[in-house]
Design a protein around this motif. Structure first.
Motif, PDB file in Angstrom:
ATOM      1  N   ARG A  38      14.053   6.147   6.057  1.00 34.06           N
ATOM      2  CA  ARG A  38      13.996   6.464   4.642  1.00 34.06           C
ATOM      3  C   ARG A  38      15.392   6.372   4.048  1.00 34.06           C
ATOM      4  O   ARG A  38      16.370   6.679   4.700  1.00 34.06           O
TER       5      ARG A  38
ATOM      6  N   LYS B  93       6.908  10.272   1.935  1.00 32.88           N
ATOM      7  CA  LYS B  93       8.047  10.823   1.190  1.00 32.88           C
ATOM      8  C   LYS B  93       9.201   9.818   1.208  1.00 32.88           C
ATOM      9  O   LYS B  93       9.434   9.146   2.214  1.00 32.88           O
TER      10      LYS B  93
ATOM     11  N   ILE C 196       2.976   9.567   6.223  1.00 31.97           N
ATOM     12  CA  ILE C 196       3.885  10.359   5.392  1.00 31.97           C
ATOM     13  C   ILE C 196       4.745   9.423   4.549  1.00 31.97           C
ATOM     14  O   ILE C 196       5.553   8.647   5.075  1.00 31.97           O
TER      15      ILE C 196
ATOM     16  N   PRO D 142      12.489  17.755   8.487  1.00 33.86           N
ATOM     17  CA  PRO D 142      11.756  18.352   7.394  1.00 33.86           C
ATOM     18  C   PRO D 142      11.936  19.863   7.313  1.00 33.86           C
ATOM     19  O   PRO D 142      12.055  20.538   8.331  1.00 33.86           O
TER      20      PRO D 142
ATOM     21  N   MET E 253       4.929  13.824  15.112  1.00 37.09           N
ATOM     22  CA  MET E 253       5.545  12.952  14.131  1.00 37.09           C
ATOM     23  C   MET E 253       5.968  11.669  14.863  1.00 37.09           C
ATOM     24  O   MET E 253       5.563  11.428  15.997  1.00 37.09           O
ATOM     25  N   SER E 254       6.808  10.850  14.236  1.00 33.10           N
ATOM     26  CA  SER E 254       7.141   9.551  14.838  1.00 33.10           C
ATOM     27  C   SER E 254       7.677   9.673  16.258  1.00 33.10           C
ATOM     28  O   SER E 254       7.370   8.858  17.124  1.00 33.10           O
TER      29      SER E 254
ATOM     30  N   ASN F 233       5.502  15.541   1.017  1.00 28.94           N
ATOM     31  CA  ASN F 233       6.052  16.885   1.191  1.00 28.94           C
ATOM     32  C   ASN F 233       6.575  17.512  -0.089  1.00 28.94           C
ATOM     33  O   ASN F 233       7.014  18.650  -0.060  1.00 28.94           O
TER      34      ASN F 233
ATOM     35  N   MET G 292      -0.931  23.945  11.523  1.00 29.55           N
ATOM     36  CA  MET G 292       0.075  22.890  11.471  1.00 29.55           C
ATOM     37  C   MET G 292       1.399  23.464  11.957  1.00 29.55           C
ATOM     38  O   MET G 292       1.682  24.647  11.738  1.00 29.55           O
TER      39      MET G 292
ATOM     40  N   ILE H   6       5.809  22.338  12.878  1.00 30.71           N
ATOM     41  CA  ILE H   6       6.938  21.405  13.019  1.00 30.71           C
ATOM     42  C   ILE H   6       7.872  22.050  14.049  1.00 30.71           C
ATOM     43  O   ILE H   6       8.551  23.020  13.733  1.00 30.71           O
TER      44      ILE H   6
ATOM     45  N   VAL I  65       2.114  18.290   2.985  1.00 28.08           N
ATOM     46  CA  VAL I  65       2.669  18.721   4.280  1.00 28.08           C
ATOM     47  C   VAL I  65       4.021  19.421   4.142  1.00 28.08           C
ATOM     48  O   VAL I  65       4.656  19.744   5.134  1.00 28.08           O
TER      49      VAL I  65
ATOM     50  N   ARG J 101       1.276  13.241  11.794  1.00 26.06           N
ATOM     51  CA  ARG J 101       1.990  13.010  10.523  1.00 26.06           C
ATOM     52  C   ARG J 101       3.139  12.040  10.800  1.00 26.06           C
ATOM     53  O   ARG J 101       4.165  12.431  11.328  1.00 26.06           O
ATOM     54  N   ILE J 102       2.939  10.781  10.448  1.00 26.91           N
ATOM     55  CA  ILE J 102       3.902   9.756  10.846  1.00 26.91           C
ATOM     56  C   ILE J 102       4.442   8.987   9.654  1.00 26.91           C
ATOM     57  O   ILE J 102       3.684   8.504   8.814  1.00 26.91           O
ATOM     58  N   GLY J 103       5.772   8.905   9.569  1.00 25.17           N
ATOM     59  CA  GLY J 103       6.415   8.158   8.495  1.00 25.17           C
ATOM     60  C   GLY J 103       7.293   7.046   9.040  1.00 25.17           C
ATOM     61  O   GLY J 103       6.969   5.852   8.946  1.00 25.17           O
ATOM     62  N   THR J 104       8.411   7.433   9.641  1.00 26.74           N
ATOM     63  CA  THR J 104       9.435   6.474  10.077  1.00 26.74           C
ATOM     64  C   THR J 104       8.900   5.345  10.959  1.00 26.74           C
ATOM     65  O   THR J 104       9.289   4.196  10.793  1.00 26.74           O
TER      66      THR J 104
END
Ligand SMILES: *Cc1c(COP(=O)(O)O)cnc(C)c1O
Length: 229
Positions: A218, A34, A32, A226, A193-194, A55, A161, A163, A79, A209-212
């Motif tokens: 961020r 964003k 992810i 989210p 997620m993370s 997103n 999906m 959250i 997402v 769905r992994i970002g951090t």
């Protein structure tokens, strides 16, 4: 830690969890990006990563306008919530839409995919916590909505999906999503997620769905969770 080191660590962790749970079948890492800079995304691309999630449509266009011309094999997932007036752009840019969540959007996506001759795989977003501020179809309405998407709109729905609510343990929500997917014979489960991907893998996630955990925090993150407003 560099982005490359984070990628190695997270992938190793995912492999360990998959083995611990004797999971068969692939678990796809959707990165992810964003609120990340193009430079950070390029560091991810340099590790060989090709599957990414965004997103917001406009931010995704800014991120990928040039990158798309330079890298092959990309797969972009939407997402975040999609407004119908952005459906045309979304169908043109993305390869998978994970957030089909209401009849009007399903109908609009159907029309756009038909016009653009792009039948994208889609997931239905389920609001497992029935939170007023979060998008997603409520679990009780899923059967009818799925039928509408498939029979009336002819969308290619491949999965679900969710959250989970920020303040609740996620396991309940992951298990609900798994049960709903099983009941409706859908093979993909986008969850985890993370902070909770280990639990999600245990409940059968096929798309994390992994970002951090990969990029670090961020910048200017005001809406930390989210899709809450
Ligand atoms: C931001 C976001 C993620 C990634 O969250 P992290 O905690 O940074 O891993 C996953 N899914 C959606 C829908 C998001 O908006």
């Amino acid at each position: 830690m560099t982005v490359a080191e984070n990628f190695r660590a997270v992938k190793k962790d995912i492999a360990r969890i998959v083995a611990d749970h004797c999971r068969t079948g692939d678990v796809e890492l959707v990165v992810i990006c964003k609120k990340q800079s193009v430079e950070m995304i390029e560091e991810a691309l340099a590790t060989g990563q090709r599957v990414f999630g965004e997103n917001r449509v406009q931010e995704a266009q800014e991120h990928w306008e040039h990158l798309r011309l330079r890298y092959t094999g990309l797969q972009l997932h939407l997402v975040g919530p999609l407004q119908t007036n952005k459906a045309k752009d979304a169908v043109a840019l993305f390869d998978v839409i994970q957030t089909v969540d209401r009849p009007k959007l399903a109908a609009t996506l159907s029309k756009e995919m038909h016009e653009q001759r792009r039948l994208l795989p889609c997931f239905i977003q389920v609001n497992t916590g029935e939170e007023a501020q979060k998008s997603g179809i409520s679990p009780i309405e899923l059967s009818d909505f799925l039928e509408f998407c498939v029979k009336t709109c002819r969308l290619k729905i491949t999965g679900l999906m969710c959250i989970p609510p920020l303040e609740e343990p996620p396991g309940f929500h992951f298990s609900m999503l798994q049960r709903l997917a099983h009941t409706h014979n859908l093979k993909h489960l986008s969850m985890g997620m993370s902070s909770d991907y280990e639990k999600a893998i245990g409940w059968g996630a096929t798309h994390l769905r992994i970002g951090t955990a990969l990029f670090g925090g961020r910048e200017d993150e005001d809406d930390h969770h989210p899709q809450t407003s």
